[in-house]
Design a protein around this motif. Structure first.
Motif, PDB file in Angstrom:
ATOM      1  N   TRP A  59     -33.477   4.256   2.451  1.00  0.00           N
ATOM      2  CA  TRP A  59     -32.442   3.469   3.131  1.00  0.00           C
ATOM      3  C   TRP A  59     -31.036   3.958   2.771  1.00  0.00           C
ATOM      4  N   TYR A  60     -30.158   3.667   3.717  1.00  0.00           N
ATOM      5  CA  TYR A  60     -28.723   3.929   3.552  1.00  0.00           C
ATOM      6  C   TYR A  60     -28.012   2.598   3.686  1.00  0.00           C
ATOM      7  N   TRP A  61     -27.115   2.275   2.706  1.00  0.00           N
ATOM      8  CA  TRP A  61     -26.313   1.052   2.813  1.00  0.00           C
ATOM      9  C   TRP A  61     -25.086   1.157   1.933  1.00  0.00           C
ATOM     10  N   ASN A  62     -24.151   0.231   2.193  1.00  0.00           N
ATOM     11  CA  ASN A  62     -22.852   0.283   1.533  1.00  0.00           C
ATOM     12  C   ASN A  62     -22.389  -1.116   1.166  1.00  0.00           C
ATOM     13  N   ASN A  63     -21.510  -1.175   0.193  1.00  0.00           N
ATOM     14  CA  ASN A  63     -20.633  -2.319   0.040  1.00  0.00           C
ATOM     15  C   ASN A  63     -19.331  -1.994   0.777  1.00  0.00           C
ATOM     16  N   PHE A  64     -18.616  -3.042   1.198  1.00  0.00           N
ATOM     17  CA  PHE A  64     -17.287  -2.788   1.735  1.00  0.00           C
ATOM     18  C   PHE A  64     -16.314  -3.814   1.209  1.00  0.00           C
ATOM     19  N   ARG A  65     -15.044  -3.440   1.221  1.00  0.00           N
ATOM     20  CA  ARG A  65     -13.962  -4.323   0.828  1.00  0.00           C
ATOM     21  C   ARG A  65     -12.885  -4.210   1.887  1.00  0.00           C
ATOM     22  N   THR A  66     -12.351  -5.339   2.262  1.00  0.00           N
ATOM     23  CA  THR A  66     -11.281  -5.314   3.266  1.00  0.00           C
ATOM     24  C   THR A  66     -10.538  -6.634   3.242  1.00  0.00           C
ATOM     25  N   GLY A  67      -9.374  -6.658   3.845  1.00  0.00           N
ATOM     26  CA  GLY A  67      -8.660  -7.907   4.031  1.00  0.00           C
ATOM     27  C   GLY A  67      -9.193  -8.658   5.238  1.00  0.00           C
ATOM     28  N   GLU A  68      -9.029  -9.971   5.231  1.00  0.00           N
ATOM     29  CA  GLU A  68      -9.416 -10.779   6.392  1.00  0.00           C
ATOM     30  C   GLU A  68      -8.639 -10.357   7.638  1.00  0.00           C
ATOM     31  N   HIS A  69      -7.429  -9.865   7.429  1.00  0.00           N
ATOM     32  CA  HIS A  69      -6.539  -9.557   8.539  1.00  0.00           C
ATOM     33  C   HIS A  69      -6.287  -8.052   8.642  1.00  0.00           C
ATOM     34  N   THR A  70      -7.346  -7.281   8.406  1.00  0.00           N
ATOM     35  CA  THR A  70      -7.308  -5.821   8.551  1.00  0.00           C
ATOM     36  C   THR A  70      -8.052  -5.427   9.825  1.00  0.00           C
ATOM     37  N   GLY A  71      -7.452  -4.537  10.606  1.00  0.00           N
ATOM     38  CA  GLY A  71      -8.094  -4.094  11.833  1.00  0.00           C
ATOM     39  C   GLY A  71      -8.052  -5.161  12.918  1.00  0.00           C
ATOM     40  N   THR A  72      -8.885  -4.982  13.923  1.00  0.00           N
ATOM     41  CA  THR A  72      -9.007  -6.001  14.974  1.00  0.00           C
ATOM     42  C   THR A  72      -9.532  -7.269  14.315  1.00  0.00           C
ATOM     43  N   HIS A  73      -8.763  -8.354  14.380  1.00  0.00           N
ATOM     44  CA  HIS A  73      -9.149  -9.541  13.636  1.00  0.00           C
ATOM     45  C   HIS A  73      -8.717 -10.827  14.322  1.00  0.00           C
ATOM     46  N   PHE A  74      -9.311 -11.904  13.845  1.00  0.00           N
ATOM     47  CA  PHE A  74      -9.136 -13.256  14.378  1.00  0.00           C
ATOM     48  C   PHE A  74      -8.316 -14.059  13.378  1.00  0.00           C
ATOM     49  N   ASP A  75      -7.261 -14.720  13.862  1.00  0.00           N
ATOM     50  CA  ASP A  75      -6.457 -15.629  13.042  1.00  0.00           C
ATOM     51  C   ASP A  75      -6.916 -17.060  13.292  1.00  0.00           C
ATOM     52  N   ALA A  76      -7.350 -17.749  12.238  1.00  0.00           N
ATOM     53  CA  ALA A  76      -7.714 -19.156  12.329  1.00  0.00           C
ATOM     54  C   ALA A  76      -6.487 -20.028  12.055  1.00  0.00           C
ATOM     55  N   PRO A  77      -6.512 -21.300  12.465  1.00  0.00           N
ATOM     56  CA  PRO A  77      -5.331 -22.155  12.261  1.00  0.00           C
ATOM     57  C   PRO A  77      -4.843 -22.237  10.819  1.00  0.00           C
ATOM     58  N   ASN A  78      -5.764 -22.222   9.835  1.00  0.00           N
ATOM     59  CA  ASN A  78      -5.325 -22.379   8.447  1.00  0.00           C
ATOM     60  C   ASN A  78      -4.661 -21.125   7.882  1.00  0.00           C
ATOM     61  N   HIS A  79      -4.531 -20.080   8.699  1.00  0.00           N
ATOM     62  CA  HIS A  79      -3.853 -18.854   8.262  1.00  0.00           C
ATOM     63  C   HIS A  79      -2.378 -19.104   7.978  1.00  0.00           C
ATOM     64  N   TRP A  80      -1.779 -20.096   8.647  1.00  0.00           N
ATOM     65  CA  TRP A  80      -0.335 -20.309   8.511  1.00  0.00           C
ATOM     66  C   TRP A  80      -0.068 -21.692   7.955  1.00  0.00           C
ATOM     67  N   VAL A  81       1.057 -21.835   7.283  1.00  0.00           N
ATOM     68  CA  VAL A  81       1.372 -23.107   6.630  1.00  0.00           C
ATOM     69  C   VAL A  81       1.433 -24.257   7.632  1.00  0.00           C
ATOM     70  N   THR A  82       1.826 -23.968   8.866  1.00  0.00           N
ATOM     71  CA  THR A  82       1.887 -25.012   9.889  1.00  0.00           C
ATOM     72  C   THR A  82       0.501 -25.529  10.271  1.00  0.00           C
ATOM     73  N   GLY A  83      -0.545 -24.747   9.996  1.00  0.00           N
ATOM     74  CA  GLY A  83      -1.910 -25.159  10.293  1.00  0.00           C
ATOM     75  C   GLY A  83      -2.756 -25.324   9.049  1.00  0.00           C
ATOM     76  N   ARG A  84      -2.124 -25.566   7.923  1.00  0.00           N
ATOM     77  CA  ARG A  84      -2.819 -25.575   6.636  1.00  0.00           C
ATOM     78  C   ARG A  84      -3.968 -26.582   6.586  1.00  0.00           C
ATOM     79  N   ASP A  85      -3.893 -27.650   7.369  1.00  0.00           N
ATOM     80  CA  ASP A  85      -4.967 -28.647   7.397  1.00  0.00           C
ATOM     81  C   ASP A  85      -5.922 -28.424   8.572  1.00  0.00           C
ATOM     82  N   GLY A  86      -5.775 -27.293   9.256  1.00  0.00           N
ATOM     83  CA  GLY A  86      -6.606 -27.002  10.418  1.00  0.00           C
ATOM     84  C   GLY A  86      -7.881 -26.268  10.053  1.00  0.00           C
TER      85      GLY A  86
END
Length: 258
Positions: A59-86
């Motif tokens: 088998w071939y496999w890897n671990n990876f490390r990345t930021g939540e907001h690296t590359g094509t990514h999705f921003d959830a409401p709690n990403h910003w202080v205005t949506g901190r309770d979202g």
């Protein structure tokens, strides 16, 4: 023919095309650069565990490390202080990950002015030509910026005054968040805000308004030029990271061809 079998048949015959809007994710993927006093997001890293060798012969496999907001990514409401309770990204209802898309093409304007800002009047003019923005759908903002995504320097387009990339004006961001029927905004740039948005009033208005209204962001999209102004269906598939503020995502568009 019932709905789902007809859909599957259209996929198989090419009546519906699947367009990948996702940038390849690698160590070369551009990342946002914040001022030095702030924490920085991680670039994507791949660590090989085994590759058909004595560490794992079959088998071939890897671990990876990345930021939540690296590359094509999705921003959830709690990403910003205005949506901190979202919602965090794991709590986003699956139904909201699929919806109709409106594609607003301002690539000519952004090509002429890298600091170009989308205004409410631009959206209203688009609606006069194409109909209203889709209820429960996405506004996809095409600027042609995906052509720069192979280079960190060209993508961020920074000089001594900061980054210069197209975005959305504070007034338009508020309108999209509070009045428009869409659930989110997708862009081709490194973030949903303009490069100069740190100096806006309020700063980073797209993040602040969208997240504060429980809406979402998609960034670093590609291939928006392959989509029609209306009629495409967007599928955004982030990882359901518990307590996560976002996630790298595979973003696809379904387009009827005929």
């Amino acid at each position: 023919m019932s709905l789902l079998p007809g859909f599957a048949a259209a996929l198989a015959t090419g009546g519906i095309e699947v367009v990948d809007l996702t940038a390849p994710l690698s160590a070369d993927t551009p990342v946002i650069a914040l001022p030095a006093e702030f924490a920085q997001t991680a670039r994507f890293e791949l660590e090989e565990l085994s590759r058909y060798d004595d560490r794992g012969p079959a088998w071939y496999w890897n671990n990876f490390r990345t930021g939540e907001h690296t590359g094509t990514h999705f921003d959830a409401p709690n990403h910003w202080v205005t949506g901190r309770d979202g919602e965090d990204v794991a709590l986003v209802p699956p139904r909201r990950l699929i919806g109709p898309a409106a594609v607003l093409d301002f690539s000519a304007e952004a090509g002429a002015d890298p600091d170009f800002l989308l205004e409410v009047e631009h959206v209203r003019k688009w609606e006069a030509d194409h109909g209203p923005l889709p209820e429960g759908g996405w506004l996809l903002y095409r600027t042609g910026w995906d052509a720069r995504s192979a280079s960190q320097e060209e993508y961020l387009n920074a000089d001594e005054t900061g980054a210069h990339t197209p975005g959305i004006s504070p007034e338009c961001a508020r309108w999209l968040a509070e009045e428009a029927p869409v659930i989110g905004v997708g862009v081709e740039t490194v973030g949903t805000d303009a490069g100069a948005a740190h100096s806006f009033d309020p700063p980073f208005p797209c993040h602040a308004a969208l997240m504060g209204s429980g809406k979402y962001g998609l960034t670093q999209l590609q291939n928006l030029a392959q989509l029609p102004p209306t009629g495409a269906v967007l599928i955004a598939a982030p990882l359901p990271i518990v307590h996560g503020s976002g996630s790298p995502a595979r973003v696809l568009a379904l387009v009827e061809r005929g």
